[in-house]
Design a protein around this motif. Structure first.
Motif, PDB file in Angstrom:
ATOM      1  N   TRP B 133      12.218   5.847  33.105  1.00 22.56           N
ATOM      2  CA  TRP B 133      11.694   4.506  32.785  1.00 22.56           C
ATOM      3  C   TRP B 133      12.344   3.988  31.516  1.00 22.56           C
ATOM      4  O   TRP B 133      12.423   4.697  30.512  1.00 22.56           O
ATOM      5  CB  TRP B 133      10.177   4.557  32.560  1.00 22.56           C
ATOM      6  N   THR B 134      12.811   2.774  31.569  1.00 24.50           N
ATOM      7  CA  THR B 134      13.259   2.131  30.337  1.00 24.50           C
ATOM      8  C   THR B 134      12.305   1.007  29.963  1.00 24.50           C
ATOM      9  O   THR B 134      12.396   0.421  28.894  1.00 24.50           O
ATOM     10  CB  THR B 134      14.666   1.554  30.497  1.00 24.50           C
ATOM     11  N   ARG B 135      11.424   0.684  30.895  1.00 22.90           N
ATOM     12  CA  ARG B 135      10.355  -0.275  30.601  1.00 22.90           C
ATOM     13  C   ARG B 135       9.045   0.361  31.073  1.00 22.90           C
ATOM     14  O   ARG B 135       9.064   1.194  31.977  1.00 22.90           O
ATOM     15  CB  ARG B 135      10.592  -1.585  31.354  1.00 22.90           C
ATOM     16  N   PRO B 136       7.933  -0.023  30.478  1.00 25.69           N
ATOM     17  CA  PRO B 136       6.664   0.558  30.931  1.00 25.69           C
ATOM     18  C   PRO B 136       6.501   0.329  32.422  1.00 25.69           C
ATOM     19  O   PRO B 136       6.722  -0.792  32.911  1.00 25.69           O
ATOM     20  CB  PRO B 136       5.607  -0.222  30.134  1.00 25.69           C
ATOM     21  N   PRO B 137       6.185   1.346  33.204  1.00 29.26           N
ATOM     22  CA  PRO B 137       6.078   1.192  34.658  1.00 29.26           C
ATOM     23  C   PRO B 137       4.891   0.299  35.013  1.00 29.26           C
ATOM     24  O   PRO B 137       3.934   0.195  34.252  1.00 29.26           O
ATOM     25  CB  PRO B 137       5.834   2.616  35.140  1.00 29.26           C
ATOM     26  N   ASP B 138       4.990  -0.306  36.139  1.00 32.56           N
ATOM     27  CA  ASP B 138       3.919  -1.202  36.583  1.00 32.56           C
ATOM     28  C   ASP B 138       2.883  -0.390  37.363  1.00 32.56           C
ATOM     29  O   ASP B 138       2.742  -0.537  38.565  1.00 32.56           O
ATOM     30  CB  ASP B 138       4.510  -2.327  37.436  1.00 32.56           C
ATOM     31  N   LEU B 139       2.218   0.476  36.657  1.00 35.43           N
ATOM     32  CA  LEU B 139       1.218   1.334  37.297  1.00 35.43           C
ATOM     33  C   LEU B 139      -0.121   1.104  36.633  1.00 35.43           C
ATOM     34  O   LEU B 139      -0.191   0.870  35.426  1.00 35.43           O
ATOM     35  CB  LEU B 139       1.585   2.812  37.129  1.00 35.43           C
ATOM     36  N   GLN B 140      -1.180   1.213  37.430  1.00 28.51           N
ATOM     37  CA  GLN B 140      -2.503   1.051  36.820  1.00 28.51           C
ATOM     38  C   GLN B 140      -3.054   2.444  36.500  1.00 28.51           C
ATOM     39  O   GLN B 140      -3.817   3.018  37.256  1.00 28.51           O
ATOM     40  CB  GLN B 140      -3.437   0.305  37.759  1.00 28.51           C
ATOM     41  N   LEU B 141      -2.629   2.977  35.369  1.00 29.65           N
ATOM     42  CA  LEU B 141      -3.045   4.337  35.006  1.00 29.65           C
ATOM     43  C   LEU B 141      -4.388   4.324  34.293  1.00 29.65           C
ATOM     44  O   LEU B 141      -5.173   5.244  34.413  1.00 29.65           O
ATOM     45  CB  LEU B 141      -1.977   4.991  34.126  1.00 29.65           C
ATOM     46  N   VAL B 142      -4.639   3.271  33.521  1.00 27.30           N
ATOM     47  CA  VAL B 142      -5.956   3.095  32.905  1.00 27.30           C
ATOM     48  C   VAL B 142      -6.645   1.983  33.686  1.00 27.30           C
ATOM     49  O   VAL B 142      -5.974   1.124  34.251  1.00 27.30           O
ATOM     50  CB  VAL B 142      -5.810   2.696  31.417  1.00 27.30           C
ATOM     51  N   ASN B 143      -7.967   1.999  33.753  1.00 23.66           N
ATOM     52  CA  ASN B 143      -8.730   1.028  34.536  1.00 23.66           C
ATOM     53  C   ASN B 143      -8.345   1.061  36.015  1.00 23.66           C
ATOM     54  O   ASN B 143      -8.376   0.037  36.695  1.00 23.66           O
ATOM     55  CB  ASN B 143      -8.556  -0.404  34.010  1.00 23.66           C
ATOM     56  N   LEU B 148     -10.436   7.074  38.125  1.00 25.01           N
ATOM     57  CA  LEU B 148      -9.954   8.410  37.753  1.00 25.01           C
ATOM     58  C   LEU B 148      -9.781   8.543  36.239  1.00 25.01           C
ATOM     59  O   LEU B 148     -10.096   9.586  35.663  1.00 25.01           O
ATOM     60  CB  LEU B 148      -8.620   8.697  38.463  1.00 25.01           C
ATOM     61  N   ALA B 149      -9.291   7.470  35.603  1.00 28.33           N
ATOM     62  CA  ALA B 149      -9.130   7.525  34.148  1.00 28.33           C
ATOM     63  C   ALA B 149     -10.498   7.693  33.485  1.00 28.33           C
ATOM     64  O   ALA B 149     -10.660   8.469  32.539  1.00 28.33           O
ATOM     65  CB  ALA B 149      -8.455   6.255  33.643  1.00 28.33           C
ATOM     66  N   LEU B 150     -11.490   6.972  34.004  1.00 26.79           N
ATOM     67  CA  LEU B 150     -12.846   7.092  33.465  1.00 26.79           C
ATOM     68  C   LEU B 150     -13.349   8.526  33.599  1.00 26.79           C
ATOM     69  O   LEU B 150     -13.894   9.104  32.656  1.00 26.79           O
ATOM     70  CB  LEU B 150     -13.772   6.126  34.215  1.00 26.79           C
ATOM     71  N   MET B 151     -13.138   9.098  34.777  1.00 19.46           N
ATOM     72  CA  MET B 151     -13.597  10.477  34.984  1.00 19.46           C
ATOM     73  C   MET B 151     -12.863  11.418  34.044  1.00 19.46           C
ATOM     74  O   MET B 151     -13.460  12.333  33.481  1.00 19.46           O
ATOM     75  CB  MET B 151     -13.367  10.896  36.434  1.00 19.46           C
ATOM     76  N   GLY B 152     -11.566  11.172  33.855  1.00 22.30           N
ATOM     77  CA  GLY B 152     -10.809  12.020  32.937  1.00 22.30           C
ATOM     78  C   GLY B 152     -11.372  11.964  31.533  1.00 22.30           C
ATOM     79  O   GLY B 152     -11.567  12.997  30.881  1.00 22.30           O
ATOM     80  N   GLY B 153     -11.663  10.763  31.074  1.00 20.24           N
ATOM     81  CA  GLY B 153     -12.231  10.618  29.733  1.00 20.24           C
ATOM     82  C   GLY B 153     -13.570  11.306  29.627  1.00 20.24           C
ATOM     83  O   GLY B 153     -13.876  11.996  28.647  1.00 20.24           O
ATOM     84  N   LEU B 154     -14.401  11.135  30.654  1.00 25.62           N
ATOM     85  CA  LEU B 154     -15.723  11.782  30.639  1.00 25.62           C
ATOM     86  C   LEU B 154     -15.577  13.299  30.620  1.00 25.62           C
ATOM     87  O   LEU B 154     -16.303  13.996  29.910  1.00 25.62           O
ATOM     88  CB  LEU B 154     -16.524  11.337  31.866  1.00 25.62           C
ATOM     89  N   ILE B 155     -14.638  13.795  31.403  1.00 21.85           N
ATOM     90  CA  ILE B 155     -14.446  15.259  31.446  1.00 21.85           C
ATOM     91  C   ILE B 155     -14.084  15.780  30.058  1.00 21.85           C
ATOM     92  O   ILE B 155     -14.638  16.771  29.586  1.00 21.85           O
ATOM     93  CB  ILE B 155     -13.362  15.617  32.484  1.00 21.85           C
TER      94      ILE B 155
END
Lengths: 210, 561
Positions: B133-143, B148-155
């Motif tokens: 990647w040379t630019r931030p990928p267009d992925l929804q990793l947070v929210n 899944l991100a919420l569950m990760g944070g809770l864990i």
């Protein structure tokens, strides 16, 4: 010196339907009554009751009289009965002197003088500011004895106070404790399973069975 | 006299608001709220609720995050304890438990977001070398829509909690003897622990586990930061409806609060069913006699999982610090081109108010909780009566009933009683959650203290009051300060009670930090989240340092927990 005496009148302690202890005794000034028996025979229960700490699960009949006054219903701190445990139980957060001062009644006069003299008497002069954790086992036991005496009890309960000590210290401590109790004219009840304790105490011996 | 009232006061304080809050959510949920013109019972709020687009998805994410979070966190904790051998790494992790537990949920959530976001620390460090990647990928990793991100944070946050609860419960099981026995029968160490200790440990941490399920299925602040957005989790949706300027939405919000209660109860019920199933399957496994198979894999999992999660939590905090002072930072550079204190200097003038409010609320709630807990425990000592397990369950009530399900009702009730949002109410709201933790943390130490100390002092003629002040309190100073630090940490991390009972008029560092979530100004978020994370740490520093300072000359007081 006041001549104190402790009377245990027709004592019967039971847990549920199981009778544990039956005892009727009078202990005169300076006298040591030894109660012997294997573990589970109710020795500690008897002590707990006289000191005022018996859990409500037990049923008890009989009275405790100290110098003629019935103290059976009094809270522990107003009974005037001192206690010497198996461990010296010096308060770890107080200095040696602080432990002795804790024993002194609030109204006592010349508090510092009394503490100094008590320490000198057991060969620990100048130990007042020390951390109790730095004392040897024998030294701790002696401080515990002095703390008990400074609280000026009218009678004393001894809960196997020598069993935690090394063999060579035990005899010496027994002599020290019994001498002091005798000189102070205190009636004492010793609970133990060590026959030598009973012999050194030199008083009557009651055996609890079960 | 007052002492004897303490247990009753605690029960009323914890149970009363919860029940009253649920009742006052139930009435508007069926259309009854005279203040807003609702005078007849109707199912209209429910019809409106079920007509909301995306409701099913909200419910499903909330439900799943309750179960998944708990299962993963519990598995990591049990595997770690099973594989732990007392090595230096193990001791480090045990020592990190309390500080990690004290990190507020919001700060941990921001930390994770800064770590895993497309332009976060991990992506920068792995790019372009590993990812190209040379630019931030267009992925929804947070929210992300699945939460899944919420569950990760809770864990990340629930692992230290369950670990601490387990470590506190373990000594009463005599794990060393059990291990010795199992190993002498030929069981390898990890299996010996899982088969010989874990089955006895689980019943002791069951209530904390239930609290985790309830929390994870209804959390608000973490979901605002890490959770899905369209639609958000059920709890966040409810908050939105409740704060809608259109007051009629409150009827629907109330129905939502009841639905949240149902979702959490359903998650608990499913978990209970899983417990039964695990007990049945587990028995076959326990009695099967397998002594070595899987040992190596389990051991590896136990050590690596806890390592990864601990590292992630710490890296998140480091990310907060880094972003708070980052100057211009081009993707995918590993470090910013320069550092600036601009974020801090811009935030500084606005810090004083929220910090002061945070400390006043946390201090007052903790002090009240300590007084109540001490009074109840002292009463227990003097009367010789110990409360049963039912009393313990009551203590957990505010932790198991979702905050969002009863705090609304409580606000409605207080409004009906004519009480205006005030600092006192915020403190009261915090007390509901601080008190159980303070009590649980203190009661362990209080009940474990050798009763002979008090007896000895009494036979020396000391009054019960003197025994308390001169013997019990000094002997328990270290656990007392720890309980205080726990109370402060819990209060500092509270979001919903501050927001609802203070009606937004008493911002704390936590509400300020969470409010920044939508804005996306990383420098500012870094400043506030770091501040939020460091305030509770101060409490723990005092709790560890003060006893050492006071007892420099008292050797036997230094080793006490």
């Amino acid at each position: 010196m006041i001549a104190h005496h402790l009377e245990l009148e027709r004592v019967r302690i039971a847990l549920g339907d199981t009778p544990l202890v039956e005892l009727d005794a009078r202990i005169g000034p300076g006298e040591v009554l030894t109660v012997m028996g294997p573990s589970g025979s109710g020795k500690s229960t008897l002590l707990a009751w006289i000191a005022g700490f018996l859990p409500p699960a037990f049923t008890v009949a009989g009275r405790i009289r100290l110098d003629g006054h019935d103290i059976t219903g009094l809270p522990a701190e107003r009974r005037g009965i001192g206690l010497l445990f198996q461990d010296p139980m010096l308060f770890p957060h107080l200095s040696v002197g602080g432990n002795l001062r804790f024993g002194l009644p609030a109204a006592a006069t010349d508090r510092e003088g009394q503490v100094t003299r008590a320490l000198a008497e057991i060969g620990l002069g100048g130990f007042a500011p020390r951390d109790p954790a730095t004392l040897s086992g024998g030294q701790k036991a002696r401080v515990a004895l002095m703390r008990l005496l400074l609280s000026s009890p009218c009678a004393v309960l001894l809960d196997e106070p020598f069993s935690g000590l090394d063999a060579h210290l035990r005899h010496e401590m027994r002599r020290l404790v019994f001498d002091h109790l005798r000189r102070a004219g205190l009636p004492s009840l010793l609970v133990t399973h060590d026959r030598e304790d009973a012999e050194d105490a030199g008083g009557r011996v009651i055996e609890l069975s079960h | 006299m007052l002492l004897r009232l303490a247990p009753v006061a605690i029960v009323l304080l914890l149970v009363g608001p919860v029940l009253a809050g649920i009742a006052m959510a139930a009435l508007p949920a069926f259309g009854y709220l005279p203040a807003l013109g609702g005078e007849t019972l109707t199912l209209a709020p429910w019809r409106a609720l079920f007509a909301e687009p995306g409701l099913a998805r909200s419910v499903l994410v909330s439900f799943a995050s309750g179960l998944v979070t708990t299962a993963v966190a519990l598995a990591v904790v049990l595997l770690f304890l099973a594989a732990s051998t007392g090595s230096r790494l193990d001791r480090w992790i045990r020592r990190l438990v309390s500080p990690l537990l004290s990190v507020p949920h919001a700060a941990a959530a921001f930390g994770l977001a800064f770590l895993i976001a497309p332009s976060g620390l991990l992506a920068r460090w792995a790019s372009p070398g590993l990812t190209g990647w040379t630019r931030p990928p267009d992925l929804q990793l947070v929210n992300d829509p699945l939460g899944l991100a919420l569950m990760g944070g809770l864990i990340l946050k629930e692992i230290p909690f369950l670990l601490l609860m387990s470590l506190a419960a373990l000594p009463q099981l005599g794990p060393e003897r059990r291990m010795m026995l199992a190993r002498s029968l030929g069981y390898r160490p990890t299996l010996a622990w899982l088969k010989g200790v874990a089955p006895a440990l689980y019943p002791l941490i069951r209530l904390p586990v239930y609290a985790v399920i309830a929390y994870a299925s209804s959390v608000v602040d973490m979901a605002l930061i890490l959770g899905p957005t369209l639609p958000p989790t059920l709890s966040v949706s409810i908050l939105g409806w409740f704060q809608d300027p259109d007051l009629s939405r409150r009827f629907m919000a109330s129905a939502g609060a009841l639905l949240q209660l149902g979702v959490t109860l359903a998650a608990l019920a499913v978990w209970w069913g899983l417990e039964r199933l695990a007990a049945r399957l587990g028995r076959r496994w326990l009695e099967g006699g397998g002594r070595r198979r899987g040992e190596r894999a389990l051991r590896l999992a136990g050590r690596s999982l806890i390592g990864v999660t601990t590292l992630a939590a710490l890296a998140g905090l480091a990310a907060l610090a880094l972003f708070s002072v980052a100057g211009f930072w081009r993707f995918p550079d590993a470090l910013p081109q320069g550092f600036t204190l601009q974020g801090w200097s811009r935030a500084l003038p606005h810090l004083a108010g929220p910090v002061a409010t945070t400390l006043v609320v946390a201090g007052a709630a903790t002090l009240l909780a300590l007084l109540l807990a001490l009074a109840a425990l002292e009463n227990e000592q003097r009367s010789g009566r110990h409360p049963g397990s039912a009393a313990l369950a009551l203590l957990y009530l505010p932790l198991i009933v979702p905050q969002i399900a009863f705090l609304f009702g409580l606000v409605v009730l207080l409004e009906a009683l004519g009480m205006r949002p005030a600092l006192g109410l915020v403190i009261f709201g915090h007390l509901l959650f601080v008190l159980p933790y303070v009590f649980l943390s203190l009661s362990e130490a209080y009940r474990r203290l050798d009763p002979r100390w008090a007896r000895l002092a009494l036979t020396l003629g000391a009054s019960p009051a003197r025994v308390f002040w001169r013997v019990r309190l000094p002997l328990l100073l270290a656990p007392l300060l720890t309980a205080m630090a726990v109370g402060l940490a819990i209060s500092i991390g509270q979001y919903l009670p501050t927001q609802l009972l203070g009606a937004g008029r008493h911002p704390t560092v936590t509400t300020e930090a969470v409010a920044l979530a939508a804005g996306g100004n990383r420098r500012l978020i870094g400043v506030w989240a770091l501040l939020q994370a460091s305030l509770p740490l101060l409490g723990f520093l005092v709790a560890v340092g003060l006893p050492r300072l006071l007892w420099t000359n008292r050797r036997d007081m230094r080793g006490t927990p």
